[in-house]
Design a protein around this motif. Structure first.
Motif, PDB file in Angstrom:
ATOM      1  N   SER A 153       9.766  -5.765  -6.988  1.00 45.80           N
ATOM      2  CA  SER A 153       9.019  -5.013  -6.132  1.00 45.80           C
ATOM      3  C   SER A 153       7.653  -5.226  -5.849  1.00 45.80           C
ATOM      4  O   SER A 153       6.967  -5.274  -7.113  1.00 45.80           O
ATOM      5  CB  SER A 153       9.541  -3.455  -6.671  1.00 45.80           C
ATOM      6  N   LEU A 154       7.096  -5.503  -4.853  1.00 44.02           N
ATOM      7  CA  LEU A 154       5.515  -5.682  -4.646  1.00 44.02           C
ATOM      8  C   LEU A 154       4.980  -4.588  -3.905  1.00 44.02           C
ATOM      9  O   LEU A 154       5.438  -3.881  -3.009  1.00 44.02           O
ATOM     10  CB  LEU A 154       5.333  -7.113  -3.954  1.00 44.02           C
ATOM     11  N   PRO A 155       3.657  -4.232  -4.370  1.00 45.81           N
ATOM     12  CA  PRO A 155       3.163  -3.366  -3.594  1.00 45.81           C
ATOM     13  C   PRO A 155       2.702  -3.876  -2.219  1.00 45.81           C
ATOM     14  O   PRO A 155       2.315  -4.941  -2.118  1.00 45.81           O
ATOM     15  CB  PRO A 155       1.987  -2.991  -4.431  1.00 45.81           C
ATOM     16  N   LEU A 156       2.479  -2.781  -1.251  1.00 47.58           N
ATOM     17  CA  LEU A 156       1.812  -3.422   0.057  1.00 47.58           C
ATOM     18  C   LEU A 156       0.307  -3.504  -0.259  1.00 47.58           C
ATOM     19  O   LEU A 156      -0.216  -2.755  -0.814  1.00 47.58           O
ATOM     20  CB  LEU A 156       2.190  -2.201   1.124  1.00 47.58           C
ATOM     21  N   PRO A 157      -0.146  -4.459   0.361  1.00 46.17           N
ATOM     22  CA  PRO A 157      -1.735  -4.548   0.517  1.00 46.17           C
ATOM     23  C   PRO A 157      -2.409  -3.136   1.099  1.00 46.17           C
ATOM     24  O   PRO A 157      -1.787  -2.539   1.765  1.00 46.17           O
ATOM     25  CB  PRO A 157      -1.863  -5.661   1.269  1.00 46.17           C
ATOM     26  N   ALA A 158      -3.512  -2.807   0.654  1.00 44.50           N
ATOM     27  CA  ALA A 158      -4.289  -1.602   0.990  1.00 44.50           C
ATOM     28  C   ALA A 158      -4.671  -1.943   2.551  1.00 44.50           C
ATOM     29  O   ALA A 158      -4.765  -3.255   2.744  1.00 44.50           O
ATOM     30  CB  ALA A 158      -5.566  -1.673   0.050  1.00 44.50           C
ATOM     31  N   PRO A 159      -4.623  -0.796   3.235  1.00 39.69           N
ATOM     32  CA  PRO A 159      -5.026  -1.163   4.732  1.00 39.69           C
ATOM     33  C   PRO A 159      -6.563  -1.729   4.773  1.00 39.69           C
ATOM     34  O   PRO A 159      -7.401  -1.522   4.006  1.00 39.69           O
ATOM     35  CB  PRO A 159      -5.255   0.200   5.169  1.00 39.69           C
ATOM     36  N   GLY A 160      -6.770  -2.663   5.803  1.00 39.28           N
ATOM     37  CA  GLY A 160      -8.016  -3.087   6.234  1.00 39.28           C
ATOM     38  C   GLY A 160      -8.871  -2.144   7.014  1.00 39.28           C
ATOM     39  O   GLY A 160      -8.327  -0.982   7.262  1.00 39.28           O
TER      40      GLY A 160
END
Length: 174
Positions: A153-160
């Motif tokens: 399970s990998l976290p989604l990247p922070a919004p740009g």
């Protein structure tokens, strides 16, 4: 390859056939080498269809494709004799992406130490390393029928910043 949407939330319910929730896809393949690239391409296509294109998602997508390749390859190599099918599940929620691979073999694999003399055997070490470096987690769980699910399970990247065209709902040409 067959794509179904029978969702499960953990190893114990994987084969129970529960109805899917939103953001869950399953890919089923025969335990043969050609299933590795087919599953990887199916996962990639689903990630892109879910809006994970662009620079913001590139590292996440690359990591997930490496992980799915290693996990399906391991299932094909080590579990084919006891597992007539290999199942890959992709789950996307607002905070993370989880990739799971189920096979019917009871052996619980362990990440091997990096031994330059010994060929192979480092796939799970690579999965663990990539997952931890991305800030995620991974594990192996038993299924009720004696098989196993290996997941990462990998976290989604922070919004740009707004208007960068990197978000799943943004159109960079608008």
């Amino acid at each position: 390859m067959e794509e179904t949407q029978k969702a499960v939330t953990d190893a114990a319910t994987w084969r129970a056939g529960r109805e899917p929730g939103p953001g869950v896809w399953r890919f089923t393949a025969e335990p043969q080498e050609s299933s590795v690239p087919r599953t990887r391409h199916a996962v990639r296509d689903r990630l892109l269809a879910q809006g994970m294109a662009g620079e913001r998602y590139q590292e996440l997508v690359d990591d997930l494709l490496l992980i799915v390749s290693e996990l399906v390859s391991n299932a094909v190599t080590h579990a084919a004799a006891l597992s007539p099918q290999v199942h890959c599940e992709l789950m996307i929620d607002p905070e993370r992406v989880r990739i799971s691979v189920l096979d019917g073999h009871p052996y619980r694999p362990r990440a091997q130490e990096n031994d330059p003399v010994r060929p192979g055997g480092r796939g799970l070490l690579l999965v663990k390393s990539v997952t931890l470096q991305a800030g995620g987690e991974c594990d192996v769980e038993r299924t009720e029928d004696g098989g196993k699910v290996i997941w990462a399970s990998l976290p989604l990247p922070a919004p740009g910043p707004a208007g960068t065209g990197d978000g799943p709902d943004e159109d960079p040409d608008y």
